[in-house]
Write a protein that holds these residues in place. Structure first.
Motif, mmCIF file in Angstrom:
data_model
loop_
_atom_site.group_PDB
_atom_site.id
_atom_site.type_symbol
_atom_site.label_atom_id
_atom_site.label_comp_id
_atom_site.label_asym_id
_atom_site.label_seq_id
_atom_site.Cartn_x
_atom_site.Cartn_y
_atom_site.Cartn_z
ATOM 1 N N SER A 178 -1.590 4.857 1.182
ATOM 2 C CA SER A 178 -2.687 4.170 0.478
ATOM 3 C C SER A 178 -2.634 4.463 -1.016
ATOM 4 C CB SER A 178 -4.037 4.602 1.049
ATOM 5 O OG SER A 178 -4.134 4.229 2.395
ATOM 6 N N SER B 116 -1.809 1.732 -3.839
ATOM 7 C CA SER B 116 -2.781 1.528 -4.911
ATOM 8 C C SER B 116 -2.105 1.637 -6.287
ATOM 9 C CB SER B 116 -3.899 2.558 -4.786
ATOM 10 O OG SER B 116 -4.775 2.477 -5.868
ATOM 11 N N ILE C 138 0.004 -1.081 6.570
ATOM 12 C CA ILE C 138 -1.073 -0.149 6.219
ATOM 13 C C ILE C 138 -2.252 -0.280 7.191
ATOM 14 C CG2 ILE C 138 -2.413 -1.476 4.525
ATOM 15 C CD1 ILE C 138 -2.272 1.125 2.779
#
Length: 124
Positions: free
Chosen positions: A48, A52, A75
């Motif tokens: 994650s 990001s 994900i």
């Protein structure tokens, strides 16, 4: 190479490391244990973070490309995988703990697709 890119690469390699260790340790031990679930959560968190950071580098928007779609699927699968592992352990479902490794291996394989694709995209 920017600090964001270095951070994203490190996070993704850590995600790969955690997930690989968790999946194959679970498979070798023949049952899902709490430390495997912790490793799955760490893999998910690193993925994650890496995603990001990569998103920030690319302008912060989702792209409807093969890499974008497979990455989203991966994900979401990782999140579901970690949640399901936790639920199985909380319920103390012995049968599910023994069979969970079959699902883990498929999640890992599917996760590898956007990981490898991202490496090739980054090299071009």
């Amino acid at each position: 190479m920017s600090n964001l890119l270095i951070g994203a690469i490190v996070a993704m390699v850590m995600a790969l490391s955690f997930y690989t260790i968790g999946v194959f340790a679970e498979r070798k031990q023949g049952r899902l244990l709490w430390w495997h679930a912790v490793i799955f959560w760490l893999g998910f968190l690193c993925d994650s973070l890496g995603t990001s950071l990569m998103s920030r580098i690319s302008g912060g928007h989702f792209s409807l490309t093969l890499h974008g779609v497979t990455g989203l699927i991966a994900i979401l699968l990782m999140a579901f995988h970690a949640v399901w592992a936790t639920v199985i352990l909380l319920k103390k479902d012995q049968q599910a703990q023994v069979k969970f490794h079959k699902f883990s291996l498929w999640v890992w394989v599917i996760w590898l697709i956007p990981f490898v694709m991202g490496m090739f995209i980054g090299m071009m």
